[in-house]
Design a protein around this motif. Sequence first.
Motif, PDB file in Angstrom:
ATOM      1  N   GLY A 166       0.826  -1.201   0.000  1.00  0.00           N
ATOM      2  CA  GLY A 166       0.000   0.000   0.000  1.00  0.00           C
ATOM      3  C   GLY A 166       0.863   1.255   0.000  1.00  0.00           C
ATOM      4  N   ASN A 167       0.318   2.341   0.529  1.00  0.00           N
ATOM      5  CA  ASN A 167       1.027   3.619   0.569  1.00  0.00           C
ATOM      6  C   ASN A 167       1.922   3.664   1.807  1.00  0.00           C
ATOM      7  OD1 ASN A 167       1.870   6.239   0.151  1.00  0.00           O
ATOM      8  ND2 ASN A 167      -0.036   7.176   0.858  1.00  0.00           N
ATOM      9  N   SER A 168       3.058   3.026   1.695  1.00  0.00           N
ATOM     10  CA  SER A 168       3.974   2.882   2.822  1.00  0.00           C
ATOM     11  C   SER A 168       5.397   3.182   2.373  1.00  0.00           C
ATOM     12  CB  SER A 168       3.898   1.450   3.374  1.00  0.00           C
ATOM     13  OG  SER A 168       4.928   1.206   4.299  1.00  0.00           O
ATOM     14  N   GLY A 169       6.119   3.954   3.205  1.00  0.00           N
ATOM     15  CA  GLY A 169       7.478   4.313   2.839  1.00  0.00           C
ATOM     16  C   GLY A 169       8.535   3.363   3.354  1.00  0.00           C
ATOM     17  N   ALA A 170       8.169   2.567   4.372  1.00  0.00           N
ATOM     18  CA  ALA A 170       9.125   1.627   4.971  1.00  0.00           C
ATOM     19  C   ALA A 170       8.330   0.560   5.701  1.00  0.00           C
ATOM     20  CB  ALA A 170      10.051   2.356   5.942  1.00  0.00           C
ATOM     21  N   PRO A 171       8.937  -0.618   5.951  1.00  0.00           N
ATOM     22  CA  PRO A 171       8.191  -1.679   6.628  1.00  0.00           C
ATOM     23  C   PRO A 171       7.795  -1.265   8.046  1.00  0.00           C
ATOM     24  CG  PRO A 171      10.522  -2.227   6.504  1.00  0.00           C
ATOM     25  CD  PRO A 171      10.315  -1.031   5.641  1.00  0.00           C
ATOM     26  N   HIS A 172       6.508  -1.361   8.340  1.00  0.00           N
ATOM     27  CA  HIS A 172       5.974  -1.019   9.655  1.00  0.00           C
ATOM     28  C   HIS A 172       4.550  -1.535   9.722  1.00  0.00           C
ATOM     29  CE1 HIS A 172       4.088   2.152   7.255  1.00  0.00           C
ATOM     30  NE2 HIS A 172       3.249   2.365   8.270  1.00  0.00           N
ATOM     31  N   LEU A 173       3.946  -1.443  10.889  1.00  0.00           N
ATOM     32  CA  LEU A 173       2.540  -1.806  11.067  1.00  0.00           C
ATOM     33  C   LEU A 173       1.743  -0.543  11.382  1.00  0.00           C
ATOM     34  CD1 LEU A 173       0.243  -3.898  11.363  1.00  0.00           C
ATOM     35  CD2 LEU A 173       0.840  -4.031  13.796  1.00  0.00           C
ATOM     36  N   HIS A 174       0.780  -0.236  10.533  1.00  0.00           N
ATOM     37  CA  HIS A 174      -0.180   0.844  10.811  1.00  0.00           C
ATOM     38  C   HIS A 174      -1.350   0.219  11.555  1.00  0.00           C
ATOM     39  CE1 HIS A 174      -2.609   4.525   9.684  1.00  0.00           C
ATOM     40  NE2 HIS A 174      -3.556   3.660  10.032  1.00  0.00           N
ATOM     41  N   TYR A 175      -1.691   0.822  12.690  1.00  0.00           N
ATOM     42  CA  TYR A 175      -2.658   0.200  13.605  1.00  0.00           C
ATOM     43  C   TYR A 175      -3.677   1.233  14.073  1.00  0.00           C
ATOM     44  CZ  TYR A 175      -4.313  -2.056  17.933  1.00  0.00           C
ATOM     45  OH  TYR A 175      -5.083  -2.589  18.936  1.00  0.00           O
ATOM     46  N   GLU A 176      -4.948   0.796  14.216  1.00  0.00           N
ATOM     47  CA  GLU A 176      -6.008   1.672  14.701  1.00  0.00           C
ATOM     48  C   GLU A 176      -6.940   0.906  15.636  1.00  0.00           C
ATOM     49  OE1 GLU A 176      -8.159   3.238  11.369  1.00  0.00           O
ATOM     50  OE2 GLU A 176      -6.329   3.763  10.257  1.00  0.00           O
ATOM     51  N   GLN A 177      -7.499   1.628  16.600  1.00  0.00           N
ATOM     52  CA  GLN A 177      -8.599   1.130  17.427  1.00  0.00           C
ATOM     53  C   GLN A 177      -9.811   2.011  17.160  1.00  0.00           C
ATOM     54  OE1 GLN A 177      -7.287   0.998  21.545  1.00  0.00           O
ATOM     55  NE2 GLN A 177      -5.744  -0.565  21.121  1.00  0.00           N
ATOM     56  N   ARG A 178     -10.985   1.371  17.016  1.00  0.00           N
ATOM     57  CA  ARG A 178     -12.214   2.105  16.713  1.00  0.00           C
ATOM     58  C   ARG A 178     -13.322   1.715  17.678  1.00  0.00           C
ATOM     59  NH1 ARG A 178     -12.777   4.498  11.500  1.00  0.00           N
ATOM     60  NH2 ARG A 178     -10.792   4.499  10.390  1.00  0.00           N
ATOM     61  N   ARG A 179     -14.073   2.732  18.108  1.00  0.00           N
ATOM     62  CA  ARG A 179     -15.209   2.543  19.000  1.00  0.00           C
ATOM     63  C   ARG A 179     -16.447   3.077  18.301  1.00  0.00           C
ATOM     64  NH1 ARG A 179     -14.427   5.884  24.099  1.00  0.00           N
ATOM     65  NH2 ARG A 179     -14.891   7.538  22.611  1.00  0.00           N
ATOM     66  N   GLY A 180     -17.385   2.175  17.975  1.00  0.00           N
ATOM     67  CA  GLY A 180     -18.554   2.610  17.221  1.00  0.00           C
ATOM     68  C   GLY A 180     -18.127   3.125  15.861  1.00  0.00           C
ATOM     69  N   TRP A 181     -18.575   4.345  15.535  1.00  0.00           N
ATOM     70  CA  TRP A 181     -18.215   4.933  14.248  1.00  0.00           C
ATOM     71  C   TRP A 181     -16.838   5.592  14.273  1.00  0.00           C
ATOM     72  CZ3 TRP A 181     -21.655   3.401  10.821  1.00  0.00           C
ATOM     73  CH2 TRP A 181     -22.983   3.223  11.195  1.00  0.00           C
ATOM     74  N   ASP A 182     -16.264   5.798  15.466  1.00  0.00           N
ATOM     75  CA  ASP A 182     -15.139   6.710  15.618  1.00  0.00           C
ATOM     76  C   ASP A 182     -13.811   6.000  15.883  1.00  0.00           C
ATOM     77  OD1 ASP A 182     -16.911   8.947  15.476  1.00  0.00           O
ATOM     78  OD2 ASP A 182     -17.438   8.619  17.580  1.00  0.00           O
TER      79      ASP A 182
END
Length: 214
Positions: A166-182
Amino acid sequence: MTTGRSTSPLSNDRPTRRILRIALALGALVALVAVAIVVVPLLRPPGPRPLFQLPVACGETWQLGTYPGHDDYDVDLFPTEGEAWGRPVLASYAGTVTVAGINGSLGGRTPQDPDGPRGRGGGYWVKIDHGGRWETQYLHLLEPPLVRVGQEVAQGEQIGKVGSTGNSGAPHLHYEQRRGWDKVETHFDGEPSGITTDDREYTVRRVSNNCAGD
């Protein structure tokens, strides 16, 4: 002289029209129930925050960071020791896989060609539903996810490998936590990460306590 009653074509249509009205009413009822099944759970308030853990191996120290333009609450994870390529990505908490595939396009960055062309979006990614309207997302994985949609995963179970798709400049993990819609601030082992805005570059180090799978 003709005897007997003649049957009007209109009278023959009445049962057909009645059946059609009943069928339409039943169809509308089924559609309403289906919408309610989908929408009502989304309107309920989120449940308590699960005890999320870092999505990496137990005992390892990783750098969590963000930068201007990264989007609020988004976290990039890099190991503080060793190579990032291919490191195990673990489920932060038990749940059900709802997405396991490609977000955008993959590009061509690999361990053999780390400066290859960038793709778009998140590349190989996984989304997990943890119940109570809580979700986690894992992006830029090296290879197709090791899990499938509908699969139940345990906390600490490996779901993929760190990469740079994907749109990545170097090896890493992009991570997110979501609650409901947010999207919300990430918490690990009950502690907030401190990453809440992309107004400035910010990094912090955390040790993983994601040991349930050991």
